[in-house]
Scaffold this active site. Structure first.
Site, PDB file in Angstrom:
ATOM      1  N   HIS A 126      30.852  33.088  39.908  1.00 44.67           N
ATOM      2  CA  HIS A 126      31.290  32.025  39.002  1.00 44.67           C
ATOM      3  C   HIS A 126      31.282  30.677  39.702  1.00 44.67           C
ATOM      4  CE1 HIS A 126      33.552  34.646  35.834  1.00 44.67           C
ATOM      5  NE2 HIS A 126      32.316  35.027  36.052  1.00 44.67           N
TER       6      HIS A 126
ATOM      7  N   TYR B 234      41.746  29.461  31.598  1.00 40.24           N
ATOM      8  CA  TYR B 234      43.196  29.382  31.771  1.00 40.24           C
ATOM      9  C   TYR B 234      43.717  28.505  30.636  1.00 40.24           C
ATOM     10  CZ  TYR B 234      42.833  31.190  36.579  1.00 40.24           C
ATOM     11  OH  TYR B 234      42.606  31.968  37.678  1.00 40.24           O
TER      12      TYR B 234
ATOM     13  N   PRO C  92      50.283  35.817  40.086  1.00 44.22           N
ATOM     14  CA  PRO C  92      48.832  36.048  40.040  1.00 44.22           C
ATOM     15  C   PRO C  92      48.015  34.874  39.506  1.00 44.22           C
ATOM     16  CG  PRO C  92      49.917  37.217  38.254  1.00 44.22           C
ATOM     17  CD  PRO C  92      50.998  36.619  39.083  1.00 44.22           C
TER      18      PRO C  92
ATOM     19  N   LYS D  64      45.469  35.005  44.349  1.00 47.66           N
ATOM     20  CA  LYS D  64      45.420  34.894  45.808  1.00 47.66           C
ATOM     21  C   LYS D  64      45.764  36.198  46.550  1.00 47.66           C
ATOM     22  CE  LYS D  64      44.046  30.717  46.098  1.00 47.66           C
ATOM     23  NZ  LYS D  64      42.592  30.688  46.106  1.00 47.66           N
TER      24      LYS D  64
ATOM     25  N   TYR E  33      41.100  26.886  45.086  1.00 48.39           N
ATOM     26  CA  TYR E  33      40.729  28.043  44.271  1.00 48.39           C
ATOM     27  C   TYR E  33      39.646  28.879  44.955  1.00 48.39           C
ATOM     28  CZ  TYR E  33      40.343  30.700  39.946  1.00 48.39           C
ATOM     29  OH  TYR E  33      40.368  31.713  39.015  1.00 48.39           O
TER      30      TYR E  33
HETATM   31  C1  PHB Z   1      41.833  38.951  37.166  1.00 43.86           C
HETATM   32  O1  PHB Z   1      40.607  38.959  37.005  1.00 43.86           O
HETATM   33  O2  PHB Z   1      42.512  39.979  37.032  1.00 43.86           O
HETATM   34  C2  PHB Z   1      42.467  37.655  37.501  1.00 43.86           C
HETATM   35  C3  PHB Z   1      41.669  36.544  37.680  1.00 43.86           C
HETATM   36  C4  PHB Z   1      42.266  35.327  37.955  1.00 43.86           C
HETATM   37  C5  PHB Z   1      43.636  35.235  38.057  1.00 43.86           C
HETATM   38  C6  PHB Z   1      44.434  36.363  37.908  1.00 43.86           C
HETATM   39  C7  PHB Z   1      43.845  37.580  37.627  1.00 43.86           C
HETATM   40  O3  PHB Z   1      44.193  34.035  38.291  1.00 43.86           O
END
Ligand code: PHB
Ligand code: APR
Length: 388
Positions: A72, A199, A289, A293, A381
């Site tokens: 990505h 997000y 989460p 990280k 990130y």
């Molecule tokens: C996930 O793919 O489970 C995932 C991805 C990004 C995040 C949290 C979980 O910030």
């Protein structure tokens, strides 16, 4: 039994530590209290920082990842009814890799076993002894009480493990923060909402639209702190996911194959060492989460630890081991800061008022419109460098 490094826990931290030490010719034994099938099936997050992808590939455990993962270039934020893209590749020349944590586990277990590594699954009642002298680990395996003598111990047994609690009272300082909300998560046999992660900040609460593959979506919703999965029948989950996407994308529904509830917690213990016991990964720190990280920090810790242990065994140097905790903690606190920042910017906090909502929207609007702010987000990130 005797080995150079006794490792408790076969999560990303324990398995990668064992793998890196093996590449340096250092012997390890891993004790894991669960079965192989259990750890390989345990669904966790699935986002790998750029340097961690390189680590997996460069150390020979990235073949399947190269074939099956998704790369990505950035992420989207959704707020005020619109999507805003942050292009990591353009801002910092790097991206992230989507590949489930349990796939990393499968690849590492297969590689350790192929290399003749010893992983004792279903080893129960592990206890550590004489941490300042000649360390030993006692445990039960195959119905027999056993003992493993070692030079050093890797405490890689996660947040609920026994290593951290084995350190005498008064040695450790704990820093923590509970968040007054949680996440409901599902894995759905349906295409993701977009090619990249979304997000979403919404009046109904945060939502995250992620994926494991082009036909497997991973979706999360902010829920109450003391929520119960019984309050989240499939219909409610889909209705909330549609609403919180605010019409910016069409979300296809599918068969839900996993449903979970996650608490949101930040926690760090200092120092990450006591005598010859070295804590790594979730046994020393956990984070909400929101920035994904967890696995990345666990891998960063063991890169530092493997270098320090190698210097100890190969050149008799203990300075890197002595500095292990302070070296890791610098990076840990930056990741804590980032995970906390993402979390507070994106979630509805029950203690907040209308001012705070406007402030969050102001912050999101700043992040997506300022190159300086977006670059700061991007470099955190995709993952900060791992120091030695
Ligand atoms: C996930 O793919 O489970 C995932 C991805 C990004 C995040 C949290 C979980 O910030
Ligand atoms: N004895 C032996 N093994 C144990 C014990 C014990 N007493 N307690 C826990 N374990 C094992 C667990 O079963 C697990 O397989 O230790 C392992 C710890 O692995 P993780 O919890 O995955 O922790 P870590 O390797 O630090 O990786 C952190 O994993 O939990 C996720 O979200 C977290 O992504 C982060 C990453």
């Amino acid at each position: 039994m005797r080995t150079q490094v006794g490792i408790i826990g076969a999560g990303p931290a324990g398995l990668m530590l064992s793998h890196l030490l093996h590449l340096e010719g250092i012997e390890t034994v891993i004790l894991e209290n669960r079965s192989r099938a259990y750890i390989e099936g345990r669904i966790r997050a699935g986002l790998i920082e750029h340097w961690a992808r390189d680590l997996l590939v460069d150390t020979g455990v990235g073949e399947r990842l190269k074939r099956e993962s998704l790369f990505h270039h950035g992420i989207h934020f959704c707020f005020d009814g619109a999507l805003h893209h942050i292009d990591f590749q353009k801002l910092v020349g790097k991206g992230v890799t989507v590949y489930g944590q349990q796939e990393v586990i499968k690849d590492l277990v297969a590689r350790r076993l192929a290399d003749g590594g010893q992983i004792l699954f279903e080893a129960s009642d592990a206890a550590v002894h004489d941490l300042k002298g000649s360390p030993r680990i006692t445990f039960n395996h195959g119905g027999k009480a056993q003992e493993l003598a070692c030079d050093l111990i890797g405490g890689c047994d996660g947040f609920h493990g026994i290593c951290r609690p084995s350190i005498p009272d008064g040695v450790l300082t704990f820093y923590d923060r509970e968040y007054p909300f949680g996440w409901v998560g599902i894995l759905s046999e349906s295409p993701p909402a977009d090619d990249e992660l979304i997000y979403s900040y919404h009046d109904r609460g945060f939502a995250l639209y992620t994926m494991r593959s082009p036909s497997l979506a991973r979706l999360y919703l902010q829920c109450d702190y003391h929520d119960d999965l019984a309050n989240w029948p499939d219909r409610r989950i889909w209705d909330e996911l549609h609403a919180r996407l605010a019409g910016t994308r069409k979300l296809q529904e599918g068969k839900i194959v996993d449903k979970l509830l996650t608490a949101m917690h930040s926690f760090v213990v200092e120092p990450m060492q006591y005598g010859r016991l070295f804590l790594a990964g979730d046994s020393a720190h956990i984070q909400p989460p929101t920035g994904a990280k967890g696995m990345n920090l666990a891998l960063a810790d063991v890169v530092v630890l493997a270098r320090a242990m190698t210097a100890y065994f190969k050149s008799g140097r203990s300075d890197l081991l002595e500095r292990y905790s302070q070296t890791c903690l610098r990076r840990v606190w930056k990741a804590q800061r980032f995970s906390w920042w993402m979390t507070q910017m994106l979630h509805l906090n029950p203690d907040d008022n209308a001012f705070d909502r406007k402030r969050q929207l102001g912050e999101l609007s700043y992040v997506v419109s300022s190159e300086a702010a977006a670059t700061s987000l991007a470099e955190n990130y995709v993952g900060l460098p791992v120091e030695s």
